[in-house]
Design a protein around this motif. Structure first.
Motif, PDB file in Angstrom:
ATOM      1  N   ARG A   1     -31.507  43.965  90.516  1.00 57.71           N
ATOM      2  CA  ARG A   1     -31.375  43.656  91.943  1.00 57.71           C
ATOM      3  C   ARG A   1     -29.922  43.270  92.215  1.00 57.71           C
ATOM      4  N   ALA A   2     -29.553  43.157  93.457  1.00 54.97           N
ATOM      5  CA  ALA A   2     -28.195  42.782  93.828  1.00 54.97           C
ATOM      6  C   ALA A   2     -27.890  41.379  93.316  1.00 54.97           C
ATOM      7  N   GLY A   3     -26.650  41.168  92.903  1.00 56.44           N
ATOM      8  CA  GLY A   3     -26.252  39.855  92.420  1.00 56.44           C
ATOM      9  C   GLY A   3     -25.667  39.931  91.023  1.00 56.44           C
ATOM     10  N   ALA A   4     -25.253  38.764  90.536  1.00 54.05           N
ATOM     11  CA  ALA A   4     -24.610  38.695  89.231  1.00 54.05           C
ATOM     12  C   ALA A   4     -25.620  38.957  88.118  1.00 54.05           C
ATOM     13  N   GLY A   5     -25.121  39.483  87.023  1.00 53.88           N
ATOM     14  CA  GLY A   5     -25.959  39.727  85.853  1.00 53.88           C
ATOM     15  C   GLY A   5     -25.112  39.819  84.609  1.00 53.88           C
ATOM     16  N   GLU A   6     -25.767  39.883  83.463  1.00 55.76           N
ATOM     17  CA  GLU A   6     -25.038  39.941  82.197  1.00 55.76           C
ATOM     18  C   GLU A   6     -25.945  40.553  81.145  1.00 55.76           C
ATOM     19  N   PHE A   7     -25.349  41.297  80.220  1.00 56.76           N
ATOM     20  CA  PHE A   7     -26.162  41.815  79.121  1.00 56.76           C
ATOM     21  C   PHE A   7     -25.321  41.960  77.858  1.00 56.76           C
ATOM     22  N   GLY A   8     -26.020  41.932  76.728  1.00 57.17           N
ATOM     23  CA  GLY A   8     -25.406  42.190  75.435  1.00 57.17           C
ATOM     24  C   GLY A   8     -26.196  43.277  74.739  1.00 57.17           C
ATOM     25  N   LEU A   9     -25.524  44.063  73.906  1.00 58.80           N
ATOM     26  CA  LEU A   9     -26.166  45.169  73.210  1.00 58.80           C
ATOM     27  C   LEU A   9     -25.901  45.090  71.723  1.00 58.80           C
ATOM     28  N   ALA A  10     -26.832  45.583  70.939  1.00 56.82           N
ATOM     29  CA  ALA A  10     -26.643  45.758  69.507  1.00 56.82           C
ATOM     30  C   ALA A  10     -27.181  47.136  69.140  1.00 56.82           C
ATOM     31  N   MET A  11     -26.475  47.819  68.244  1.00 59.93           N
ATOM     32  CA  MET A  11     -26.913  49.152  67.820  1.00 59.93           C
ATOM     33  C   MET A  11     -27.021  49.194  66.301  1.00 59.93           C
ATOM     34  N   GLU A  12     -28.201  49.543  65.823  1.00 59.42           N
ATOM     35  CA  GLU A  12     -28.422  49.722  64.394  1.00 59.42           C
ATOM     36  C   GLU A  12     -28.295  51.201  64.060  1.00 59.42           C
TER      37      GLU A  12
ATOM     38  N   ASN B   1     -30.708  40.075  84.733  1.00 61.20           N
ATOM     39  CA  ASN B   1     -30.640  40.975  85.886  1.00 61.20           C
ATOM     40  C   ASN B   1     -30.150  42.366  85.464  1.00 61.20           C
ATOM     41  N   THR B   2     -30.642  42.852  84.345  1.00 59.12           N
ATOM     42  CA  THR B   2     -30.222  44.159  83.827  1.00 59.12           C
ATOM     43  C   THR B   2     -31.422  44.885  83.246  1.00 59.12           C
ATOM     44  N   ARG B   3     -31.475  46.182  83.484  1.00 56.99           N
ATOM     45  CA  ARG B   3     -32.525  47.002  82.889  1.00 56.99           C
ATOM     46  C   ARG B   3     -31.903  48.288  82.350  1.00 56.99           C
ATOM     47  N   GLY B   4     -32.645  48.935  81.481  1.00 61.38           N
ATOM     48  CA  GLY B   4     -32.176  50.183  80.910  1.00 61.38           C
ATOM     49  C   GLY B   4     -33.091  51.336  81.255  1.00 61.38           C
ATOM     50  N   GLU B   5     -32.505  52.510  81.408  1.00 64.06           N
ATOM     51  CA  GLU B   5     -33.265  53.755  81.560  1.00 64.06           C
ATOM     52  C   GLU B   5     -32.803  54.711  80.464  1.00 64.06           C
ATOM     53  N   PRO B   6     -33.644  54.995  79.448  1.00 69.08           N
ATOM     54  CA  PRO B   6     -35.000  54.445  79.274  1.00 69.08           C
ATOM     55  C   PRO B   6     -34.960  52.965  78.913  1.00 69.08           C
ATOM     56  N   GLU B   7     -36.121  52.353  78.922  1.00 68.60           N
ATOM     57  CA  GLU B   7     -36.199  50.949  78.564  1.00 68.60           C
ATOM     58  C   GLU B   7     -35.742  50.750  77.124  1.00 68.60           C
ATOM     59  N   LEU B   8     -35.092  49.617  76.882  1.00 65.09           N
ATOM     60  CA  LEU B   8     -34.672  49.273  75.526  1.00 65.09           C
ATOM     61  C   LEU B   8     -35.738  48.411  74.859  1.00 65.09           C
ATOM     62  N   PRO B   9     -35.891  48.529  73.547  1.00 65.56           N
ATOM     63  CA  PRO B   9     -35.066  49.298  72.610  1.00 65.56           C
ATOM     64  C   PRO B   9     -35.312  50.804  72.723  1.00 65.56           C
TER      65      PRO B   9
ATOM     66  N   ALA C   1     -22.014  44.823  71.800  1.00 73.65           N
ATOM     67  CA  ALA C   1     -21.161  44.887  72.977  1.00 73.65           C
ATOM     68  C   ALA C   1     -21.747  43.942  74.016  1.00 73.65           C
ATOM     69  N   HIS C   2     -20.865  43.291  74.748  1.00 73.13           N
ATOM     70  CA  HIS C   2     -21.308  42.340  75.771  1.00 73.13           C
ATOM     71  C   HIS C   2     -20.664  42.717  77.101  1.00 73.13           C
TER      72      HIS C   2
ATOM     73  N   PHE D   1     -31.222  45.251  73.531  1.00 73.86           N
ATOM     74  CA  PHE D   1     -30.556  44.139  74.195  1.00 73.86           C
ATOM     75  C   PHE D   1     -30.500  42.946  73.251  1.00 73.86           C
ATOM     76  N   THR D   2     -29.362  42.267  73.240  1.00 73.39           N
ATOM     77  CA  THR D   2     -29.293  40.938  72.621  1.00 73.39           C
ATOM     78  C   THR D   2     -29.340  39.871  73.705  1.00 73.39           C
ATOM     79  N   LYS D   3     -29.051  40.321  74.939  1.00 72.28           N
ATOM     80  CA  LYS D   3     -29.126  39.443  76.098  1.00 72.28           C
ATOM     81  C   LYS D   3     -29.324  40.324  77.315  1.00 72.28           C
ATOM     82  N   SER D   4     -30.144  39.886  78.246  1.00 74.24           N
ATOM     83  CA  SER D   4     -30.391  40.689  79.445  1.00 74.24           C
ATOM     84  C   SER D   4     -30.689  39.771  80.625  1.00 74.24           C
TER      85      SER D   4
END
Length: 301
Positions: free
Chosen positions: A129-140, A101-109, A3-4, A96-99
């Motif tokens: 932080r404030a501002g634009a960001g982008e992330f991609g996800l993969a799930m096994e 300005n993005t973080r996860g709680e809990p941290e990924l993987p 997912a992106h 994450f496949t891409k991260s």
């Protein structure tokens, strides 16, 4: 599955969702007594009574996904869920496949065990932080609970005793060289031979629409008709290479030892008709076979 998502702003999130693959093997066409043409994914129950002529239209079938990655919006973040689509537990790994300005709680993987037909929140995803960001996800996804502790039991025969003939056993050099199949047994079985549950359990997965076979590992190694049965100790029995439409049980059904669950065949990576039987567990996001004892075949691992 992937997912992106692009962060449009701190509190404005675009969502993405990975859907399960469709799973249908045949379409039925029939004309009723009034001359009306019908189509469906199963034949009409009263076809014989009304003399309806039913024609089967083959459709290429793909196996359904075991689990689905689902993202939901919450103020300032996205919630990543795993939805289990099968009748037994699965373990998932979200990364994450891409991260940017993005973080996860809990941290990924992040890993989680998802119960049968259940859902689990894997992580909350939010801007650093404030501002634009982008992330991609993969799930096994791997079937089975990694905490399974195998019982020391003796399995019954998966085919009738009078038809018993072992073609390949533990550590067989032809195809029992990887961890998933190291401790498998191949029984010679003419197509249509009854396949019996070697141990009681719950039908976890089935595949019955595949109709091809051959020795091309890349083409056929990941496909075959099969039944996977979950036992009470968390181990899973795999009955593979069943014939097309050779599954006689449904997902979620409880089966007893010796119950007929399928018909042997010649589908997937195979040199001829046989039944492939293995007992497997999930170990560290990896499906592995384990030694087992079986009446009349092996008295000890």
């Amino acid at each position: 599955m992937r997912a992106h998502v692009r962060w449009l702003a701190v509190a404005c999130v675009a969502l993405a969702c990975v859907a399960m693959g469709a799973h249908a093997g045949k379409v039925y066409r029939w004309v009723d007594k009034n001359g009306v043409v019908h189509y469906g994914d199963r034949p009409p129950p009263d076809a014989k009574l009304e003399g309806q002529q039913v024609r089967v239209i083959p459709v290429r079938a793909e196996p359904g996904a075991m689990a689905r990655l689902r993202l939901e919006r919450e103020e300032g973040m996205s919630l990543a869920f795993a939805d289990n689509a099968i009748a037994g537990p699965v373990e998932v790994l979200l990364k994450f496949t891409k991260s940017v300005n993005t973080r996860g709680e809990p941290e990924l993987p992040a890993r989680a065990t998802v119960p049968a037909n259940g859902s689990v929140l894997l992580a909350r995803l939010m801007p650093v932080r404030a501002g634009a960001g982008e992330f991609g996800l993969a799930m096994e996804v791997v079937p089975g609970d990694p905490r399974a502790t195998p019982d020391d039991i003796v399995y019954g025969l998966p085919i009738p005793r009078e038809k018993l003939r072992v073609e390949q056993g533990f550590n067989g050099r032809f195809s029992h060289t990887d961890t998933q199949n190291q401790y498998a047994i191949d029984f010679r079985a003419a197509q249509g031979t009854p396949v019996l549950a070697a141990r009681a359990g719950t039908v976890m997965q089935v595949e019955s629409d595949f109709d091809k076979a051959g020795l091309d590992l890349e083409k056929y190694g990941g496909r075959a008709n099969y039944v996977r049965v979950l036992h009470d100790d968390g181990t899973m029995a795999l009955y593979a290479h069943l014939r097309e439409e050779g599954v006689l049980v449904r997902v979620g059904q409880r089966v007893r030892t010796g119950q007929r669950i399928g018909l042997s065949g010649n589908t997937g990576f195979t040199s001829g008709p046989h039944l492939h039987f293995a007992v497997q567990v999930n170990r560290g996001m990896k499906l592995v076979s384990i030694p087992f004892r079986m009446t009349g075949v092996t008295d000890r691992p």
